[in-house]
Enzyme design. Sequence first.
Site, PDB file in Angstrom:
ATOM      1  N   SER A  41       0.790  -1.226   0.000  1.00  0.00           N
ATOM      2  CA  SER A  41       0.000   0.000   0.000  1.00  0.00           C
ATOM      3  C   SER A  41       0.822   1.275   0.000  1.00  0.00           C
ATOM      4  O   SER A  41       0.301   2.347  -0.317  1.00  0.00           O
ATOM      5  CB  SER A  41      -0.943   0.020   1.213  1.00  0.00           C
ATOM      6  OG  SER A  41      -0.210  -0.128   2.419  1.00  0.00           O
ATOM      7  N   ASP A 331      -3.738   7.606   8.314  1.00  0.00           N
ATOM      8  CA  ASP A 331      -4.582   6.677   9.052  1.00  0.00           C
ATOM      9  C   ASP A 331      -3.688   5.923  10.027  1.00  0.00           C
ATOM     10  O   ASP A 331      -2.553   6.333  10.270  1.00  0.00           O
ATOM     11  CB  ASP A 331      -5.371   5.755   8.111  1.00  0.00           C
ATOM     12  CG  ASP A 331      -4.479   4.887   7.223  1.00  0.00           C
ATOM     13  OD1 ASP A 331      -3.291   4.688   7.553  1.00  0.00           O
ATOM     14  OD2 ASP A 331      -4.981   4.381   6.196  1.00  0.00           O
ATOM     15  N   HIS A 334      -0.707   4.409   7.523  1.00  0.00           N
ATOM     16  CA  HIS A 334      -0.031   5.062   6.402  1.00  0.00           C
ATOM     17  C   HIS A 334       0.276   6.536   6.678  1.00  0.00           C
ATOM     18  O   HIS A 334      -0.585   7.265   7.184  1.00  0.00           O
ATOM     19  CB  HIS A 334      -0.902   4.964   5.149  1.00  0.00           C
ATOM     20  CG  HIS A 334      -1.301   3.565   4.818  1.00  0.00           C
ATOM     21  ND1 HIS A 334      -2.528   3.043   5.185  1.00  0.00           N
ATOM     22  CD2 HIS A 334      -0.628   2.573   4.193  1.00  0.00           C
ATOM     23  CE1 HIS A 334      -2.597   1.785   4.775  1.00  0.00           C
ATOM     24  NE2 HIS A 334      -1.465   1.472   4.188  1.00  0.00           N
TER      25      HIS A 334
END
Length: 356
Positions: A41, A331, A334
Amino acid sequence: MELWRMAFVCCVFCHCFSHTEAIVTLRGNETIPALILFGDSIMDTGTNNDLITAFKCNFPPYGRDFHGAQPTGRFSNGKVPSDLVAEQLGINEYVAAYTSSSLQPDDLLKGINFASGGTGYDPFTARLASVRPLSEQLEQFKEYIGKLKENFGEEKTNFILSKSLVLVVSSSNDIANTYFASGIRKLDHDVPRYTDMLVQLASSFVKELYSLGVKRIGVFGAPPLGCLPFMRTLFGGVERECTEEINMASKLFNSKLSAELHNLNQNWPQAKIVYIQIYDPLLNIIQNPIKYGLEVVDRGCCGTGSVEAGILCNPLDLQTCTDDSKYVFWDSYHPTEKTYQILVAEILNKYINSFF
């Protein structure tokens, strides 16, 4: 403050460069025509959008600082490292996901992004998250090579493969999720044995890339995973401190990965295999946020910032902060675009000429 950091701050806050103007100086007459990305990600720019998985983010508030406030599938409030590296090297403003419906043949010349949020070196990690494993990313890369040959010929394809910068970002989900958070791999592996397995899998992946004609490969180590807000919440006690046990696992993996990549580099004189150390730069930001104009280090901007990520970070999170420029993390997993900007500038200045 170092001169490169002063220049970087100017560019970030004063917009002193255009989207395709390189701001990183390459050695001699070297060129990097394209950027090719694999992993998780940190680099994903939309691969997971069409997957049935909790590891997706093509909805608000993700992307609220992206162009047009578009939630494109990037796991942040704005751009992610794949975009920032391409931009600073003067390649392109963004690097499209290979699965993007808007992908055009000419886009292939500037690189492509195979990264899938939630994946890892351990095949079980991708299965646990229902995302694309590295093995599937590799098969997509082979398809990409075929499309290059079909559209631009063998000679141009070989040039792209040998001169492009290939970045691999993985291991975080293996260590944080598959090993510690779920505890599944703990049943049959201790940390030394599991990190041995991950390094062996990473080495095999790099060997596969090399066999396909790639010559410039940068492989990222693990960050200080014990300091991610989510890991603080799970393992950091009442005070939600950084968890040293998890950070030690990251460091053990990194030391083994660095040694393995050094060995590969010695065996392949025509290639440049570079270990990219991310642990200390991110830890430095977390421990010294004021130095970088940041304030909040132990929780993300989205929701409470303690557990929200992916589908848990959504439009119903009314607590989401109004000023994410003060936050290290967007978040619970990340970083914010601002943190990524700082990290990418530091990494490129330190490592880019190691590929020549």
